[in-house]
Write a protein that holds these residues in place. Sequence first.
Motif, short mmCIF file in Angstrom:
data_model
loop_
_atom_site.label_atom_id
_atom_site.label_comp_id
_atom_site.label_asym_id
_atom_site.label_seq_id
_atom_site.Cartn_x
_atom_site.Cartn_y
_atom_site.Cartn_z
N SER A 155 0.87 -0.87 -0.44
CA SER A 155 0.44 0.10 -0.12
C SER A 155 0.58 1.43 -0.22
O SER A 155 2.35 1.02 0.25
N ASP A 187 -5.75 -1.65 -6.73
CA ASP A 187 -5.92 -0.25 -6.79
C ASP A 187 -7.06 -0.51 -8.05
O ASP A 187 -6.43 -0.17 -8.89
N GLY A 269 -2.73 0.23 -4.10
CA GLY A 269 -2.80 1.79 -4.04
C GLY A 269 -2.62 2.24 -2.90
O GLY A 269 -2.54 2.42 -2.64
N ASN A 276 -9.52 -3.54 0.04
CA ASN A 276 -8.06 -3.51 -0.17
C ASN A 276 -7.86 -3.59 1.27
O ASN A 276 -6.78 -4.16 1.76
#
Length: 426
Positions: A155, A187, A269, A276
């Motif tokens: 990340s 992402d 991302g 995520n």
Amino acid sequence: MTTRILPAAGDPDAARSIVALLSQLPDAEPAPPVPDSTSLLDALGRLAADSVDELPEVVLVHERIGPVPALELVREVALRFPAVGVVLLSSDTGPGVFSAAMDSGARGLVGLPLHYEELAARVGAAAQWSAGVRRHLGRGAEAVSGPGGRVVTVSGAKGGVGTTFTAVQFALAAAASGRRTALVDLDLQAGDVGSYLDVQFRRSVADLAGIQDISPRVLQDAVYEDRSGLALLLAPADGERGEDLDERATRQVLSALRARYELVVVDCGTQVTGANATAVEQADVAVLVTTPDVVAVRAAKRMVRMWERLQVRKAEDTALVVNRWSRHTEIQPSLIEKITRTRPTRTPVPAAFKELQGVVDAGRVQDLDNRSTVKQALWALAGELGLLAAPQPASGAPAGAGTGAGSALAVRAAGPVARLRRGREG
């Protein structure tokens, strides 16, 4: 034989009643209850790291556990720690719940409120099953590794810190070491893994969102087998389709990938979404990438604090990677580690964009020269994080690589450092 039992219940009153009843069972050794799914998985992970013998024979999961729903948590424990017998505690013991619990990997279902006889029978059966599995597997480390490998998330503290490039290089390093590796782009609205590797593919991770049972054939259809040796599961070309991938779908996708690949690298991302965040929570290794500047470091601190508030990840369980570092940088890695309270890595990544510009512009980062100091540092980091089949430092790593927080990572007390220190408690 003593049966070790670990209860997981978010309600303090329910936890007390469970422990009180467990204490009455013969030869039972109940552990202090854990309050949420994150604490349960962390506790089991720590025990499994030592030996399968350290794991409890039985885990009890209360229906109101959180933040991961009870059935999903049962599935995750059964997948990652198959030598543990999981029993679900639920007020609904109808055929539908029973079937769902068994499909998730539970070894029993106990109705609420608890009754001594039913609890004793289910715990005893789960403990016997656990003992049989451990005998069959020879009590070795394979008993806790699950049918597949590890999940590693990457990340970014903010946009532009090098998150995708880092994830791609980690995956390439693992594949080059001989590990069967998948690279997943979570992402979902701005994924660039395909652009970095010059890949166009009609399928994406969003195509798996509505599928209840992701079979190997279904997964194979969604994955692109790249010439670099990576299996790629790309972000959707239409960013709005990313909303189709919720927490449940993400768990299913990662579970399916775990079952097929030795290592799953996930590019998460820089935005926190349900998908995520679920990946970071499930990850065996969670990496946070930042650059040594005030804005990025504050963003890293903000990200870590958000993960802690959402019970996604603890700061000390997050590995920090400092990208674009140099000895002359005002903000050094040792200060960033103190500010974010993350787990330090020994290898900073040097600031050398000129080495990368050609392959990045061509969309062929897999062709980056082996002499690149950036590549050497990232591949050394992959070894440091245990992502390689035979971890070893890359030759010619940049200065400071493989060393502790000594002189190479010393803090310089001028310029932006003062601004960061003033904001550390904010």
